[in-house]
Design an enzyme around this catalytic site. Structure first.
Site, PDB file in Angstrom:
ATOM      1  N   HIS A   1       0.758  -1.293  -0.058  1.00  0.00           N
ATOM      2  CA  HIS A   1      -0.019   0.064   0.070  1.00  0.00           C
ATOM      3  C   HIS A   1       0.845   1.319  -0.010  1.00  0.00           C
ATOM      4  O   HIS A   1       0.273   2.327   0.388  1.00  0.00           O
ATOM      5  CB  HIS A   1      -0.854  -0.191   1.147  1.00  0.00           C
ATOM      6  CG  HIS A   1      -2.196  -0.915   0.914  1.00  0.00           C
ATOM      7  ND1 HIS A   1      -1.916  -2.366   1.399  1.00  0.00           N
ATOM      8  CD2 HIS A   1      -3.427  -0.930   0.969  1.00  0.00           C
ATOM      9  CE1 HIS A   1      -3.037  -2.893   1.436  1.00  0.00           C
ATOM     10  NE2 HIS A   1      -4.059  -1.973   1.051  1.00  0.00           N
TER      11      HIS A   1
ATOM     12  N   GLY B   1      -0.726  -2.766  -5.637  1.00  0.00           N
ATOM     13  CA  GLY B   1      -1.778  -3.785  -5.139  1.00  0.00           C
ATOM     14  C   GLY B   1      -3.139  -3.357  -4.756  1.00  0.00           C
ATOM     15  O   GLY B   1      -4.065  -3.810  -4.806  1.00  0.00           O
ATOM     16  N   HIS B   2      -3.198  -2.053  -4.447  1.00  0.00           N
ATOM     17  CA  HIS B   2      -4.333  -1.360  -4.437  1.00  0.00           C
ATOM     18  C   HIS B   2      -4.754  -0.064  -5.064  1.00  0.00           C
ATOM     19  O   HIS B   2      -3.776   1.065  -4.776  1.00  0.00           O
ATOM     20  CB  HIS B   2      -4.424  -1.133  -2.881  1.00  0.00           C
ATOM     21  CG  HIS B   2      -6.056  -0.742  -2.205  1.00  0.00           C
ATOM     22  ND1 HIS B   2      -6.768   0.065  -3.252  1.00  0.00           N
ATOM     23  CD2 HIS B   2      -7.021  -1.351  -1.365  1.00  0.00           C
ATOM     24  CE1 HIS B   2      -8.099   0.307  -2.691  1.00  0.00           C
ATOM     25  NE2 HIS B   2      -8.068  -0.459  -1.606  1.00  0.00           N
TER      26      HIS B   2
ATOM     27  N   HIS C   1     -11.837  -7.341  -5.594  1.00  0.00           N
ATOM     28  CA  HIS C   1     -12.005  -6.284  -4.451  1.00  0.00           C
ATOM     29  C   HIS C   1     -12.675  -4.856  -4.829  1.00  0.00           C
ATOM     30  O   HIS C   1     -12.207  -4.203  -5.836  1.00  0.00           O
ATOM     31  CB  HIS C   1     -10.826  -5.841  -3.721  1.00  0.00           C
ATOM     32  CG  HIS C   1     -10.885  -5.254  -2.518  1.00  0.00           C
ATOM     33  ND1 HIS C   1     -10.566  -3.644  -2.453  1.00  0.00           N
ATOM     34  CD2 HIS C   1     -10.930  -5.637  -1.113  1.00  0.00           C
ATOM     35  CE1 HIS C   1     -10.815  -3.265  -1.168  1.00  0.00           C
ATOM     36  NE2 HIS C   1     -10.840  -4.380  -0.358  1.00  0.00           N
TER      37      HIS C   1
ATOM     38  N   GLU D   1     -14.034  -9.065   0.012  1.00  0.00           N
ATOM     39  CA  GLU D   1     -14.677  -7.763   0.101  1.00  0.00           C
ATOM     40  C   GLU D   1     -14.865  -7.425  -1.369  1.00  0.00           C
ATOM     41  O   GLU D   1     -14.833  -6.353  -1.999  1.00  0.00           O
ATOM     42  CB  GLU D   1     -13.873  -6.603   0.552  1.00  0.00           C
ATOM     43  CG  GLU D   1     -13.647  -6.856   2.005  1.00  0.00           C
ATOM     44  CD  GLU D   1     -12.684  -5.848   2.825  1.00  0.00           C
ATOM     45  OE1 GLU D   1     -11.656  -5.311   1.912  1.00  0.00           O
ATOM     46  OE2 GLU D   1     -12.837  -5.524   3.876  1.00  0.00           O
TER      47      GLU D   1
ATOM     48  N   GLU E   1     -19.608  -2.571   1.217  1.00  0.00           N
ATOM     49  CA  GLU E   1     -18.844  -1.675   1.805  1.00  0.00           C
ATOM     50  C   GLU E   1     -19.125  -0.461   1.912  1.00  0.00           C
ATOM     51  O   GLU E   1     -19.391   0.228   0.418  1.00  0.00           O
ATOM     52  CB  GLU E   1     -17.216  -2.072   1.392  1.00  0.00           C
ATOM     53  CG  GLU E   1     -16.314  -1.480   2.483  1.00  0.00           C
ATOM     54  CD  GLU E   1     -14.798  -1.466   2.171  1.00  0.00           C
ATOM     55  OE1 GLU E   1     -14.381  -2.767   1.804  1.00  0.00           O
ATOM     56  OE2 GLU E   1     -14.122  -0.690   2.651  1.00  0.00           O
TER      57      GLU E   1
ATOM     58  N   CYS F   1     -17.063   2.365   1.726  1.00  0.00           N
ATOM     59  CA  CYS F   1     -15.898   2.807   0.810  1.00  0.00           C
ATOM     60  C   CYS F   1     -16.333   2.513  -0.563  1.00  0.00           C
ATOM     61  O   CYS F   1     -16.110   3.237  -1.376  1.00  0.00           O
ATOM     62  CB  CYS F   1     -14.490   2.206   1.314  1.00  0.00           C
ATOM     63  SG  CYS F   1     -13.871   2.806   2.689  1.00  0.00           S
TER      64      CYS F   1
ATOM     65  N   CYS G   1     -11.097   2.572   7.378  1.00  0.00           N
ATOM     66  CA  CYS G   1     -10.987   3.023   5.970  1.00  0.00           C
ATOM     67  C   CYS G   1     -12.640   3.785   5.762  1.00  0.00           C
ATOM     68  O   CYS G   1     -12.460   4.845   5.104  1.00  0.00           O
ATOM     69  CB  CYS G   1     -10.706   2.272   4.992  1.00  0.00           C
ATOM     70  SG  CYS G   1     -11.979   0.796   4.876  1.00  0.00           S
ATOM     71  N   CYS G   2     -13.550   3.299   6.385  1.00  0.00           N
ATOM     72  CA  CYS G   2     -14.872   3.630   5.685  1.00  0.00           C
ATOM     73  C   CYS G   2     -15.234   5.086   6.481  1.00  0.00           C
ATOM     74  O   CYS G   2     -15.922   5.826   5.631  1.00  0.00           O
ATOM     75  CB  CYS G   2     -15.887   2.900   6.147  1.00  0.00           C
ATOM     76  SG  CYS G   2     -15.689   1.170   5.112  1.00  0.00           S
TER      77      CYS G   2
END
Lengths: 640, 640
Positions: free
Chosen positions: B128, B179-180, B254, B306, B322, B324, B404-405
């Protein structure tokens, strides 16, 4: 055994033949690694290596021996059904091998003999030594009862002695309990045959020690510096170790483990006078059948841990409902019948339910493939595919790495004769209906009862007597049956009813005939409102059979089918001899929501309850016969 | 920004105030570890340690920095909404700390600075670094736009330069991808502000390199001798790395990762001429909104990963959906509007859906607790408890280890002003309705548009003009709205419709008033027949709001409620100012299946469609307000 029953024709004779002609030979060949293309079982080779007659390493699960045991037990029942010299020779030779593989002291588990001899008895939670021994003891008892030969029995009595010497509450003995119950019921079965008191006492010890404080498995895990599967997660419910058995009120944990324990508990009740234990058995039974059992008899709703879930949590599409658990519920029900002074028909209702639905569905109609998992709804592209549904395969696979279910089903089907009747003094209870011939001893005289019936397709069951005796015949009136009539020697008879049985007491004479006529009309079934997943849905039963819709007959996306104000009178029945091995299919009107034009995901609803649905004709087949025609959807509970 | 919008009153002003008065201070205190009883965030302390101003170890997730970033971005939007000297000072001081924590070369990730400095950039799949940098860049851009201060921007330009130097297809550069996803959209956002071409090129590289052969993550995992979470399982879909982006037709993996990628793709389309990329964006949009989106706007149905599940697989009780991901779908929709020559109203329909349902439900009405997971059905004793439902908490928890959310929702709500309008040449598109004041530049002149409305409770939206300009006002007619009327200066107007917008082109003058009157009648909604989980069910909407039933109003076991032949006319509406923060509740007749007498699990069904049900009155509340009154069941889709 005070009575013997042989299945002589009809539905179950054909099924037993299938198991004898196809399943047993196939499974026997698998155990010998003689099936091309199938994963190697190595189960018999493990015994050869243990006997020093072959070189090589142990291969398979830590409980691989139990595959051999269950096959031998099934073979024993097969030999009781019909003589088979080749099968008997094969079994005898396998039994001899077992004897040669056994250690001096009676120990017989090939995993530890071959692979980790220094680790015997250290890790009961994970390593199934007592479980395998139990299955072998069951097989030995069955083999003795079928053939009168005692070689196998002697071998396993030696093992039983070893276990009785080693385990128990006495000083110097190991205070352990098995991670997977089975030895308890096996030792009791051995006790019932031999009268060897130590077997009863050790079984009782294992039952009583479960759920004791401190947690045996935690102590064992702490004392043991190796793991077979992985660390102990502290979940005591998984192996029914969360409370002493007399305090357990709801079925919990791994379903097969649970039912093997409950079976032993119920058997023990029949042997000792223990109110608390009996009441715990009844509580567990009621919890299962009133809160945790699918309409098909499936139990253990949760794939996680192959376990019981919460009360009324009975999802249809993710049901685990393991075939082995269905078999095990039969064992429990049978012991409850024997433990009851006056058995209630609900026990046999469930036995019948399993034989015709939950257990039988585990086997393909050709006897060649098997389900572990028996969902009540199957969805192509979802079942067996998506996360959370991977266990719920839409088609029976060829064979399993863990091969517990197929031989369990084989031994159940072949031992059906043991479930038809029970005898209590001069009362003969008839629990199940199948073409058969049975002998009973009543006050020194022998009577023979022949049952002739087209069951489960037809509701007439005819009994013919030979011999003379004063006794009571107690006929189970199935819970699913709205109306039953009895005719004795051609004349209608109003029989007294007790606990779901119709009692006919008289001086029975040769030539007496009795007819039980059961109303086989379709029943539309609803589930208790506490069951969320069945809300607004109906299921269809006819006689003991649960029916289902399959995509092959009714098109895709079965969730778009609804029934409307359907009544039993809307169904027509047809026996189709060349369809699915010969079944009664049902036909009914239905409604179907057609696909939409366009790609919208949501839209204002068409008004009215029937909005946009189209009339259709539904074809219903018995649930046990599902997934015999390729990949396609299936559902039992259909929207109203 | 060519136009600016300030929310001036009504529903959203109150919500923004809640976020500014409660959420931001609370989250700020959490980041500083100043909330007694809450788990330590350590996020700001990590920066202090990285700056050499505190002793200690890194603590938290490998992406802990992104909590600080999203809080700063939300703070930036808050400062654009209303001046707040204390907040600005706190932000400035935090930004200064970030500057001191940054390495000489521009590197700023505290996990690697503090904990594993020798492992920077080695494990993009798991670690990340680019994700955190992206969030900080977004925050820096937002902070510059809100305050005009460039300190943060300079810091993050330095980081962006480092990334542009390091990654790309050119010889000597690292050919890695994150990766994200997040850095892609962040670099594009920075490019739009600064015009720095390298940012565009590097974002484009990251987008184009995704899905290339061989699998970068496999190569990286093979080259790297350490793991952060665990081994690479080879699942390329999880991070949308299974196909080049121009070949991706269905949303996969995801959900937040996916939507951040798609957002960047759509933004890139607006910057370069790339038919294939645009068409891929549209395909992905259609796949999401026509096959993988809950009625509430929730996306990512599967808790495993997710992630997006299969087309039409939209379970209500196990929905992940989610918060997010709901926010991220708004980002994607907004970029699609900008990328479209003629935007379609469906994009803004979804933005509105998220603001009022999927995203907003993430926050408790008092702003103090948050959902990650937003199911459409919640069942006490099942949701949050049973295996397979553990993620679907029935009540918003206080705070998360992975936080995160909440800040994502905070930044979304505070940036609402950015979503009300867009401008394309001399056409002003009005996408969302909220009390607000906006300024636009048209051909050198400035016009002001004031929107006054009781939306979402009332359907009248009044626009007042100041200034003079020839332009087109394009008013979105919501997809949920059956009938809309427009009145210009008191006179009815038939406006041309295009792609869901009503177009009014004229010489607008100060004092012009326009009223858009939307029919707010209740809509009963059905789902596409391909959606198994909604078969035979209806949902209730009023305006943009999805409604639900709660146990607090309608009793337990909501699955026993059904609607029968309900029509929109059967609903009565009532604004209840003191209930759930002030909502319009709906009341309708319904039917309820009462509990059974006795403990039976199955029984013959009472005949008729209404069999055994009792009439009842149902009270419906907006979905976003669910679970604000203690533990209890909830459902959106109710049986017909």
């Amino acid at each position: 055994m005070t009575n013997t029953t042989r299945i002589t024709g009809g539905f179950w004779a054909r099924t037993q033949e299938l198991v004898m002609d196809v399943v047993l030979p196939f499974q026997g060949a698998l155990l010998e690694d003689q099936v091309p293309g199938a994963a190697k079982s190595h189960a018999i080779e493990n015994f050869r290596i243990a006997a020093g007659e072959a070189e090589g390493a142990f291969h398979g699960m830590v409980f691989q021996d139990s595959d051999v045991a269950k096959w031998l037990e099934a073979a024993a029942y097969a030999l009781a059904v019909r003589p088979d010299a080749a099968l008997e020779e094969k079994a005898d030779s396998l039994i001899a091998l077992l004897g040669r593989a056994q250690r001096e002291d009676g120990y017989i588990d090939t995993y530890f003999i071959v692979k980790e001899p220094e680790r015997k008895w250290q890790n009961l939670r994970e390593c199934h030594e007592l479980y395998c021994a139990g299955h072998l003891i069951e097989a030995a008892v069955a083999y003795y009862e079928a053939t009168g030969k005692d070689a196998f029995l002697s071998i396993m009595q030696k093992t039983a002695n070893l276990i009785c010497d080693r385990f128990g509450p006495e000083p110097g003995k190991k205070r352990g309990i098995p991670g997977h119950e089975e030895i308890e019921l096996a030792l009791l079965r051995l006790y019932r045959l031999t009268g060897e008191r130590r077997c009863l006492e050790t079984a009782r010890y294992f039952i009583d020690a479960r759920g004791a404080e401190p947690d045996y498995f935690a102590e064992e895990a702490a004392a043991c510096d190796w793991r077979h599967w992985g660390p102990y997660n502290g979940d005591r419910r998984y192996a029914q170790n969360h409370a002493p058995v007399r305090e357990q009120k709801a079925a919990a944990g791994h379903a097969v483990r649970a039912l093997y324990l409950y079976t032993a508990m119920a058997d023990l009740v029949g042997l000792i006078d223990d109110e608390a234990l009996f009441s715990s058995c009844v509580n567990l039974w009621q919890n299962i059948t009133q809160r945790q059992m699918y309409l098909t008899g499936g139990i253990g709703a949760s794939a996680a841990g192959e376990a019981f879930s919460a009360d009324y949590d009975l999802p249809n599409d993710t049901a685990y409902a393991e075939t082995c658990a269905a078999c095990a519920l039969v064992f429990f029900a049978r012991r409850l019948i024997d433990a009851s002074i006056t058995p209630a028909a609900e026990y046999a209702d469930v036995i019948e339910k399993e034989f015709y639905n939950g257990a039988l569905a585990g086997m393909q109609l050709d006897g060649k493939k098997f389900f572990y998992v028996n969902p009540l709804e199957s969805v192509p592209g979802v079942s067996g595919v998506l996360e959370g549904y991977k266990h719920a395969l839409p088609q029976r696979p060829a064979w399993f790495g863990c091969a517990c279910c197929p031989p369990n089903l084989a031994r159940l089907v072949l031992s059906l004769g043991r479930y038809l009747y029970s005898q209590s003094g001069s009362t003969i209870y008839c629990h199940l209906f199948a073409e058969s011939e049975s002998r009973f001893k009543i006050d020194g005289s022998t009577i023979t009862l022949k049952m002739t019936t087209g069951y489960p397709w037809k509701g007439d069951v005819d009994f013919a007597f030979e011999g003379n005796a004063h006794c009571t015949l107690a006929l189970r009136i199935p819970g699913w049956c709205g109306s039953a009539a009895i005719t004795l020697n051609g004349e209608a008879l109003e029989a007294e009813r007790r606990c779901g049985y119709a009692l006919i007491e008289r001086d029975w004479q040769s030539g007496d005939t009795l007819r039980l006529a059961l109303d086989m009309r379709v029943t539309l079934v609803e589930a208790n409102p506490h069951v969320r997943e069945d809300a607004g849905r109906l299921a269809v039963m006819r006689g003991p059979l649960v029916y289902c819709l399959e995509e092959a007959d009714n098109g895709p996306e079965l969730w778009n089918v609804s029934l409307g104000n359907l009544t039993p009178a809307d169904f027509t029945e047809r026996f189709e001899p060349d369809f699915l091995g010969g079944v009664v299919t049902l036909s009914s009107p239905g409604k179907r929501r057609p696909p939409w034009q366009g790609d919208t995901l949501y839209r204002p609803a068409a008004p009215g309850a029937d909005a946009g649905t189209e009339a259709c004709t539904l074809r219903w087949i018995p649930y046990y016969a599902w997934s015999n025609r390729g990949l396609g959807g299936m559902c039992v509970w259909v929207r109203r």
